[in-house]
Structures are given as C-alpha cells and as structure tokens.
Design a protein around this motif. Structure first.
Motif, PDB file in Angstrom:
ATOM      1  N   GLN A 243       0.824  -1.207   0.000  1.00  0.00           N
ATOM      2  CA  GLN A 243       0.000   0.000   0.000  1.00  0.00           C
ATOM      3  C   GLN A 243       0.859   1.259   0.000  1.00  0.00           C
ATOM      4  O   GLN A 243       0.384   2.343  -0.357  1.00  0.00           O
ATOM      5  CB  GLN A 243      -0.925   0.011   1.220  1.00  0.00           C
ATOM      6  CG  GLN A 243      -1.907  -1.130   1.277  1.00  0.00           C
ATOM      7  CD  GLN A 243      -2.898  -0.944   2.411  1.00  0.00           C
ATOM      8  OE1 GLN A 243      -3.700  -0.011   2.407  1.00  0.00           O
ATOM      9  NE2 GLN A 243      -2.833  -1.815   3.401  1.00  0.00           N
ATOM     10  N   LYS A 267       4.385   4.269  -9.507  1.00  0.00           N
ATOM     11  CA  LYS A 267       3.300   5.146  -9.955  1.00  0.00           C
ATOM     12  C   LYS A 267       2.270   4.382 -10.762  1.00  0.00           C
ATOM     13  O   LYS A 267       1.059   4.625 -10.642  1.00  0.00           O
ATOM     14  CB  LYS A 267       3.878   6.291 -10.792  1.00  0.00           C
ATOM     15  CG  LYS A 267       4.458   7.430  -9.968  1.00  0.00           C
ATOM     16  CD  LYS A 267       4.849   8.596 -10.859  1.00  0.00           C
ATOM     17  CE  LYS A 267       5.324   9.780 -10.023  1.00  0.00           C
ATOM     18  NZ  LYS A 267       5.707  10.936 -10.883  1.00  0.00           N
ATOM     19  N   ARG A 269       1.280   1.525 -10.344  1.00  0.00           N
ATOM     20  CA  ARG A 269       0.469   0.706  -9.436  1.00  0.00           C
ATOM     21  C   ARG A 269      -0.179   1.549  -8.341  1.00  0.00           C
ATOM     22  O   ARG A 269      -0.728   1.012  -7.382  1.00  0.00           O
ATOM     23  CB  ARG A 269       1.348  -0.391  -8.824  1.00  0.00           C
ATOM     24  CG  ARG A 269       1.813  -1.429  -9.849  1.00  0.00           C
ATOM     25  CD  ARG A 269       2.996  -2.228  -9.352  1.00  0.00           C
ATOM     26  NE  ARG A 269       3.361  -3.291 -10.289  1.00  0.00           N
ATOM     27  CZ  ARG A 269       4.065  -3.109 -11.411  1.00  0.00           C
ATOM     28  NH1 ARG A 269       4.482  -1.883 -11.735  1.00  0.00           N
ATOM     29  NH2 ARG A 269       4.345  -4.111 -12.214  1.00  0.00           N
ATOM     30  N   ASN A 270      -0.092   2.869  -8.459  1.00  0.00           N
ATOM     31  CA  ASN A 270      -0.689   3.799  -7.488  1.00  0.00           C
ATOM     32  C   ASN A 270      -0.188   3.563  -6.073  1.00  0.00           C
ATOM     33  O   ASN A 270      -0.955   3.628  -5.104  1.00  0.00           O
ATOM     34  CB  ASN A 270      -2.222   3.702  -7.532  1.00  0.00           C
ATOM     35  CG  ASN A 270      -2.794   4.115  -8.873  1.00  0.00           C
ATOM     36  OD1 ASN A 270      -2.415   5.140  -9.423  1.00  0.00           O
ATOM     37  ND2 ASN A 270      -3.686   3.287  -9.411  1.00  0.00           N
ATOM     38  N   ILE A 271       1.115   3.280  -5.965  1.00  0.00           N
ATOM     39  CA  ILE A 271       1.733   3.050  -4.656  1.00  0.00           C
ATOM     40  C   ILE A 271       2.454   4.324  -4.227  1.00  0.00           C
ATOM     41  O   ILE A 271       3.426   4.727  -4.871  1.00  0.00           O
ATOM     42  CB  ILE A 271       2.726   1.875  -4.710  1.00  0.00           C
ATOM     43  CG1 ILE A 271       2.028   0.590  -5.133  1.00  0.00           C
ATOM     44  CG2 ILE A 271       3.409   1.685  -3.354  1.00  0.00           C
ATOM     45  CD1 ILE A 271       2.976  -0.555  -5.478  1.00  0.00           C
ATOM     46  N   PRO A 272       2.009   5.000  -3.172  1.00  0.00           N
ATOM     47  CA  PRO A 272       2.710   6.203  -2.712  1.00  0.00           C
ATOM     48  C   PRO A 272       4.122   5.858  -2.243  1.00  0.00           C
ATOM     49  O   PRO A 272       4.333   4.835  -1.602  1.00  0.00           O
ATOM     50  CB  PRO A 272       1.842   6.718  -1.565  1.00  0.00           C
ATOM     51  CG  PRO A 272       0.931   5.610  -1.202  1.00  0.00           C
ATOM     52  CD  PRO A 272       0.817   4.708  -2.382  1.00  0.00           C
TER      53      PRO A 272
END
Length: 297
Positions: A243, A267, A269-272
């Motif tokens: 996450q 990015k 995978r939308n992982i901060p």
C-alpha cells in the motif's frame, strides 16, 4: 529465534488481512510501532530505527563511513535513544554496515546484540568487504557485544507480538558472488500490519525467493537497493503489492534512469512512495491494525 523451515516450506508465511492505510499525518501517535527512516543526505546508504510500543530499539543497517556521525547519531539523539537493543545488518557492503564503527566507538551508545546475514568468511567476495566483516566482528568482541548469524527460516522476536520472519539470507556455497544477492530479507508482522525489508536484494535473489512460494504480500515495502539499479522486478513488486513504499534514497539517484524506473513502476500501481530526500522526517507508525506515515510537514 526459532526455526520455521517446516512452516515456511509447507504453508508459507502467515497470511493476514491488510492493515488500513490512513495516509500521511503531521502528528505521531504514542504507543505505536515506529519505523524511522534515516535521511543520509546525498550519500547512498540504509539506516532504519525501529521502536516498538514497549520502547525496544532495533537498528536495521547503519549507513556508510561518516554518515553515522553526520546523520544516524543525530537521528538517534533526536529520538532520545542511547541504547540499541539489537543491530541488524542485512549484508556487509559499507553503505549498510560501516556506520556501526562509529556507534561501537561512541561511549554514549550501548548495543545489546548484533544480528547479521553473511556467507562463511572464506566465501565473502572481495578483500575490502572481508576486511570490514573481520573488523566488525573484532570490534564487537572487544566491546563485549554478542554477535549472531541469522538465516532463512528463523525469526527475530521484537517483543509485544511483533515478529520478523526471515525469507532470504546469505547462502553458503552459492555461485552467486553478488553480495547484494545475499541480503537479509524479512517480513515484519504486527497483528494485521506487515512490512517487507529487503536490504539490497537483487533481481536474482528476488526470483529465488519468489520461487519458494512464500506469501510476500505486505502493507509496506522497503524498496531494495535504495530504489535504484539491480533490484525491484515487476513480478517481485506485484507479489508484494504494498500500500506504500519507502527508501533511503538520495535525490540524485531519483533523477537518473535507475531511480526513474522504480518510481515509474510504483506510480503505475498507485503506490505512494516516501523517499528520504523528499521526506527526511518520515516515520511509519502502526497500532497493528492501521498504519500511517508521519511526514513532519
């Protein structure tokens, strides 16, 4: 530590539901597990301070020559730490271990024990690294600090129900001469919260761990090799599916093609991604059911 080879072979790691990620925060809750990412400036080096809710202190790697005095020791002092219960060394490259020399020479700090991963001394590649290994062993003995080798299938008890499960370590008799590929890799479990720490785990080691079938899925990923070259493959990242991700990473590395590759994967995978140069005060905290990231901003 206890042997978990049977558990790991038959049923892989404990599979848990994910902790809820609450995002960033400007206040740090008390009584939580805290993972303090040490900013090492423009140098390449790893150092993480892990403080348990029971106030036990674990130091994961120590940075390079000079960075302990400049960065690590000030960070320890900032957080009121003078005793380190356990130092964990993922491998014996200087950017992960050389800061230990300053700590062992500093009378203001007490170290309870040193845990490490390394192949047998006669198999360590390179005279420079072998000399560093010998110096650390010698200094630890001189300071009466117990030293223990840890390997795949063992655990590290952090206390308070927090356990590290070792899923990768140095391998004796291996053809792989890349010391990064002998990194200590472990999954930290605290109730529903999980984090994977990877040292400088290489592509080769990633594939070997993936082949075992271990459950690598984690809430938080410490990206391997400073989020640069020779680490973090697509299949590896997808198996972990974090996450959030963190890395001790200088700004210059994030600007070249090696750093850009890893950033693009995260990015997509939308992982901060919380890099030390961008978030020098980052502290990941968890109560075991949720986790967030204190940014100091």
């Amino acid at each position: 530590m206890r042997n978990l080879l049977f558990l790991l072979t038959v049923s892989t790691f404990i599979t848990l539901s994910a902790a809820e990620f609450t995002g960033t925060a400007t206040t740090l809750p008390n009584g939580t597990l805290q993972i303090i990412q040490v900013d090492t400036g423009d140098t390449v080096g790893d150092a993480y301070i892990i403080r348990t809710p029971q106030n036990k202190i674990f130091l994961l790697d120590t940075g390079d020559f000079g960075t302990a005095e400049q960065f690590l020791i000030p960070a320890l002092e900032k957080h009121g730490i003078s005793r380190i219960d356990t130092v964990i060394l993922t491998h014996f490259h200087s950017d992960h271990t050389a800061g230990l020399f300053d700590l062992l020479n500093d009378i203001n700090f007490e170290i309870g024990e040193i845990l490490y991963s390394c192949m047998p001394e006669n198999e360590i590649p390179g005279s420079y690294t072998k000399t560093m290994f010998r110096r650390i062993m010698s200094m630890a003995e001189r300071n009466h600090v117990p030293v223990k080798l840890i390997t795949t299938g063992e655990t590290i008890d952090f206390g308070g129900g927090i356990t590290a499960y070792i899923c990768g370590s140095a391998t004796a008799g291996s053809r792989n001469r890349d010391l990064n590929g002998h990194s200590l890799v472990f999954k930290l479990v605290y109730n529903e919260f999980t984090a994977l720490f990877t040292g400088d785990c290489s592509f080769v080691q990633e594939r070997a761990i993936l082949a075992t079938g271990y459950d690598l899925k984690c809430d938080l990923l410490k990206v391997g090799h400073h989020a640069g070259a020779g680490s973090t493959g697509e299949a590896w990242l997808d198996a972990i599916s974090p996450q959030a991700a963190i890395a001790c990473m200088p700004q210059w590395l994030s600007l070249d093609e090696r750093g850009k590759r890893v950033e693009a994967m995260l990015k997509a995978r939308n992982i901060p991604f919380f890099r030390s140069w961008e978030f020098p005060d980052a502290i990941i905290y968890s109560d075991g059911n949720t986790f967030g990231i204190y940014t100091g901003k």
